[in-house]
Write a protein that holds these residues in place. Structure first.
Motif, PDB file in Angstrom:
ATOM      1  N   VAL A  75     -17.840 -61.327  49.291  1.00 16.23           N
ATOM      2  CA  VAL A  75     -19.296 -61.219  49.202  1.00 16.23           C
ATOM      3  C   VAL A  75     -19.673 -59.807  49.634  1.00 16.23           C
ATOM      4  CG1 VAL A  75     -21.514 -62.097  50.012  1.00 16.23           C
ATOM      5  CG2 VAL A  75     -19.595 -63.671  49.687  1.00 16.23           C
ATOM      6  N   GLU A  76     -20.397 -59.115  48.777  1.00 20.35           N
ATOM      7  CA  GLU A  76     -20.799 -57.735  49.047  1.00 20.35           C
ATOM      8  C   GLU A  76     -22.240 -57.715  49.558  1.00 20.35           C
ATOM      9  OE1 GLU A  76     -21.002 -53.508  46.580  1.00 20.35           O
ATOM     10  OE2 GLU A  76     -20.314 -55.311  45.575  1.00 20.35           O
ATOM     11  N   TYR A  77     -22.507 -56.881  50.548  1.00 12.96           N
ATOM     12  CA  TYR A  77     -23.856 -56.754  51.122  1.00 12.96           C
ATOM     13  C   TYR A  77     -24.389 -55.375  50.751  1.00 12.96           C
ATOM     14  CZ  TYR A  77     -27.509 -57.106  54.756  1.00 12.96           C
ATOM     15  OH  TYR A  77     -28.703 -57.166  55.446  1.00 12.96           O
ATOM     16  N   ILE A  78     -25.425 -55.325  49.939  1.00 13.09           N
ATOM     17  CA  ILE A  78     -25.971 -54.062  49.443  1.00 13.09           C
ATOM     18  C   ILE A  78     -27.335 -53.807  50.070  1.00 13.09           C
ATOM     19  CG2 ILE A  78     -26.764 -52.810  47.390  1.00 13.09           C
ATOM     20  CD1 ILE A  78     -24.691 -54.420  45.797  1.00 13.09           C
ATOM     21  N   THR A  79     -27.440 -52.682  50.773  1.00  9.49           N
ATOM     22  CA  THR A  79     -28.714 -52.299  51.394  1.00  9.49           C
ATOM     23  C   THR A  79     -29.269 -51.010  50.800  1.00  9.49           C
ATOM     24  OG1 THR A  79     -27.541 -51.125  53.155  1.00  9.49           O
ATOM     25  CG2 THR A  79     -28.165 -53.421  53.584  1.00  9.49           C
ATOM     26  N   ASP A  80     -28.554 -50.391  49.887  1.00 11.66           N
ATOM     27  CA  ASP A  80     -29.017 -49.162  49.237  1.00 11.66           C
ATOM     28  C   ASP A  80     -30.178 -49.518  48.299  1.00 11.66           C
ATOM     29  OD1 ASP A  80     -29.450 -46.881  47.728  1.00 11.66           O
ATOM     30  OD2 ASP A  80     -27.343 -46.601  47.179  1.00 11.66           O
ATOM     31  N   MET A  81     -31.357 -49.047  48.611  1.00 10.03           N
ATOM     32  CA  MET A  81     -32.556 -49.436  47.853  1.00 10.03           C
ATOM     33  C   MET A  81     -32.488 -49.027  46.385  1.00 10.03           C
ATOM     34  SD  MET A  81     -34.614 -51.294  49.347  1.00 10.03           S
ATOM     35  CE  MET A  81     -33.644 -52.103  50.576  1.00 10.03           C
ATOM     36  N   GLN A  82     -31.826 -47.923  46.083  1.00 10.61           N
ATOM     37  CA  GLN A  82     -31.673 -47.504  44.684  1.00 10.61           C
ATOM     38  C   GLN A  82     -30.891 -48.562  43.904  1.00 10.61           C
ATOM     39  OE1 GLN A  82     -33.043 -44.847  43.190  1.00 10.61           O
ATOM     40  NE2 GLN A  82     -32.183 -45.488  41.233  1.00 10.61           N
ATOM     41  N   LYS A  83     -29.808 -49.065  44.496  1.00 11.76           N
ATOM     42  CA  LYS A  83     -29.009 -50.103  43.843  1.00 11.76           C
ATOM     43  C   LYS A  83     -29.772 -51.416  43.758  1.00 11.76           C
ATOM     44  CE  LYS A  83     -24.536 -48.179  45.068  1.00 11.76           C
ATOM     45  NZ  LYS A  83     -23.298 -48.360  45.836  1.00 11.76           N
ATOM     46  N   VAL A  84     -30.525 -51.731  44.805  1.00 12.18           N
ATOM     47  CA  VAL A  84     -31.322 -52.962  44.808  1.00 12.18           C
ATOM     48  C   VAL A  84     -32.345 -52.913  43.675  1.00 12.18           C
ATOM     49  CG1 VAL A  84     -33.026 -54.290  46.101  1.00 12.18           C
ATOM     50  CG2 VAL A  84     -30.991 -53.432  47.270  1.00 12.18           C
ATOM     51  N   MET A  85     -33.005 -51.786  43.499  1.00 12.25           N
ATOM     52  CA  MET A  85     -34.034 -51.647  42.463  1.00 12.25           C
ATOM     53  C   MET A  85     -33.439 -51.734  41.054  1.00 12.25           C
ATOM     54  SD  MET A  85     -36.593 -51.691  44.279  1.00 12.25           S
ATOM     55  CE  MET A  85     -38.002 -51.281  43.312  1.00 12.25           C
ATOM     56  N   GLU A  86     -32.178 -51.362  40.893  1.00 12.88           N
ATOM     57  CA  GLU A  86     -31.537 -51.465  39.579  1.00 12.88           C
ATOM     58  C   GLU A  86     -31.456 -52.916  39.108  1.00 12.88           C
ATOM     59  OE1 GLU A  86     -27.786 -49.429  39.736  1.00 12.88           O
ATOM     60  OE2 GLU A  86     -28.750 -47.473  39.999  1.00 12.88           O
ATOM     61  N   TYR A  87     -31.481 -53.849  40.032  1.00 17.35           N
ATOM     62  CA  TYR A  87     -31.474 -55.268  39.682  1.00 17.35           C
ATOM     63  C   TYR A  87     -32.886 -55.804  39.432  1.00 17.35           C
ATOM     64  CZ  TYR A  87     -26.530 -55.671  40.806  1.00 17.35           C
ATOM     65  OH  TYR A  87     -25.166 -55.535  40.806  1.00 17.35           O
ATOM     66  N   GLY A  88     -33.901 -54.992  39.692  1.00 16.41           N
ATOM     67  CA  GLY A  88     -35.276 -55.420  39.481  1.00 16.41           C
ATOM     68  C   GLY A  88     -35.783 -56.361  40.559  1.00 16.41           C
ATOM     69  N   VAL A  89     -35.124 -56.371  41.703  1.00 16.39           N
ATOM     70  CA  VAL A  89     -35.492 -57.258  42.798  1.00 16.39           C
ATOM     71  C   VAL A  89     -36.631 -56.638  43.601  1.00 16.39           C
ATOM     72  CG1 VAL A  89     -34.668 -58.234  44.973  1.00 16.39           C
ATOM     73  CG2 VAL A  89     -33.223 -58.292  42.949  1.00 16.39           C
ATOM     74  N   MET A  90     -37.693 -57.402  43.788  1.00 17.21           N
ATOM     75  CA  MET A  90     -38.838 -56.918  44.547  1.00 17.21           C
ATOM     76  C   MET A  90     -38.997 -57.674  45.862  1.00 17.21           C
ATOM     77  SD  MET A  90     -39.700 -54.545  42.621  1.00 17.21           S
ATOM     78  CE  MET A  90     -41.308 -53.910  42.973  1.00 17.21           C
ATOM     79  N   SER A  91     -38.374 -58.830  45.993  1.00 21.26           N
ATOM     80  CA  SER A  91     -38.424 -59.628  47.218  1.00 21.26           C
ATOM     81  C   SER A  91     -37.012 -59.819  47.728  1.00 21.26           C
ATOM     82  CB  SER A  91     -39.034 -61.002  46.944  1.00 21.26           C
ATOM     83  OG  SER A  91     -40.338 -60.882  46.457  1.00 21.26           O
ATOM     84  N   MET A  92     -36.848 -59.563  49.000  1.00 24.85           N
ATOM     85  CA  MET A  92     -35.520 -59.703  49.583  1.00 24.85           C
ATOM     86  C   MET A  92     -35.536 -60.726  50.687  1.00 24.85           C
ATOM     87  SD  MET A  92     -34.317 -55.776  49.514  1.00 24.85           S
ATOM     88  CE  MET A  92     -35.915 -54.980  49.561  1.00 24.85           C
ATOM     89  N   PRO A  93     -34.409 -61.341  50.958  1.00 23.65           N
ATOM     90  CA  PRO A  93     -33.090 -61.105  50.392  1.00 23.65           C
ATOM     91  C   PRO A  93     -32.948 -61.691  48.997  1.00 23.65           C
ATOM     92  CG  PRO A  93     -32.988 -62.913  51.939  1.00 23.65           C
ATOM     93  CD  PRO A  93     -34.390 -62.377  51.992  1.00 23.65           C
ATOM     94  N   ALA A  94     -31.948 -61.198  48.283  1.00 28.35           N
ATOM     95  CA  ALA A  94     -31.659 -61.701  46.939  1.00 28.35           C
ATOM     96  C   ALA A  94     -30.159 -61.928  46.823  1.00 28.35           C
ATOM     97  CB  ALA A  94     -32.126 -60.712  45.883  1.00 28.35           C
ATOM     98  N   ILE A  95     -29.792 -62.889  45.994  1.00 31.53           N
ATOM     99  CA  ILE A  95     -28.387 -63.170  45.738  1.00 31.53           C
ATOM    100  C   ILE A  95     -28.115 -62.892  44.262  1.00 31.53           C
ATOM    101  CG2 ILE A  95     -26.559 -64.907  45.726  1.00 31.53           C
ATOM    102  CD1 ILE A  95     -28.060 -66.351  47.949  1.00 31.53           C
ATOM    103  N   VAL A  96     -27.046 -62.143  44.018  1.00 32.67           N
ATOM    104  CA  VAL A  96     -26.626 -61.801  42.665  1.00 32.67           C
ATOM    105  C   VAL A  96     -25.220 -62.360  42.457  1.00 32.67           C
ATOM    106  CG1 VAL A  96     -26.105 -59.903  41.086  1.00 32.67           C
ATOM    107  CG2 VAL A  96     -28.024 -59.698  42.685  1.00 32.67           C
ATOM    108  N   VAL A  97     -25.053 -63.130  41.394  1.00 34.35           N
ATOM    109  CA  VAL A  97     -23.745 -63.676  41.055  1.00 34.35           C
ATOM    110  C   VAL A  97     -23.423 -63.240  39.640  1.00 34.35           C
ATOM    111  CG1 VAL A  97     -22.350 -65.763  40.796  1.00 34.35           C
ATOM    112  CG2 VAL A  97     -24.116 -65.671  42.559  1.00 34.35           C
ATOM    113  N   ASN A  98     -22.255 -62.644  39.454  1.00 36.55           N
ATOM    114  CA  ASN A  98     -21.839 -62.138  38.141  1.00 36.55           C
ATOM    115  C   ASN A  98     -22.903 -61.221  37.546  1.00 36.55           C
ATOM    116  OD1 ASN A  98     -19.618 -63.740  38.539  1.00 36.55           O
ATOM    117  ND2 ASN A  98     -20.143 -65.238  36.988  1.00 36.55           N
TER     118      ASN A  98
END
Length: 122
Positions: A75-98
């Motif tokens: 399980v990877e924990y990503i806190t880099d906001m640039q990478k988070v925004m690439e997923y289009g996530v606006m509310s955190m925490p978020a879980i990404v699978v595949n």
């Protein structure tokens, strides 16, 4: 005389690249897992967050769920906001699978994460 086109510049859509994807950072869009090493249909699990207490708790719950299911996926924990925004996530925490966002904006218990992972496997 040259003709120029004035207007909006065409935006490039960035597709998040899975940590287990090919070395040239390209991915084929499909319903299949993003890598052939996928274990039971799951190749990568990521928790996106800002590093706050809730986000860290979600990371721990996701790890517990993966362990309970016997998955060897890290399980990877990503806190880099640039990478988070690439997923289009606006509310955190978020879980990404595949490389697909499956939950955002609330902390799920390990049993709830396990339920999500089982749905993806089937």
């Amino acid at each position: 005389m040259a003709l120029f086109h004035f207007g909006k510049k065409k935006e490039e859509k960035k597709t998040p690249v899975c940590a287990c994807s090919s070395s040239d950072n390209t991915r084929v869009e499909s319903d299949a897992p993003c890598c052939p090493e996928a274990e039971n249909g799951i190749c990568c699990i990521k928790v996106l967050g800002a590093g706050c207490k809730s986000c860290h708790e979600q990371y721990e719950q996701a790890q517990q769920a993966a362990d309970a299911m016997g998955l060897s996926v890290k399980v990877e924990y990503i806190t880099d906001m640039q990478k988070v925004m690439e997923y289009g996530v606006m509310s955190m925490p978020a879980i990404v699978v595949n490389d697909r966002v499956v939950s955002m904006g609330k902390v799920l218990k390990a049993a709830e994460v396990e339920h999500l992972l089982r749905q993806i496997q089937s």
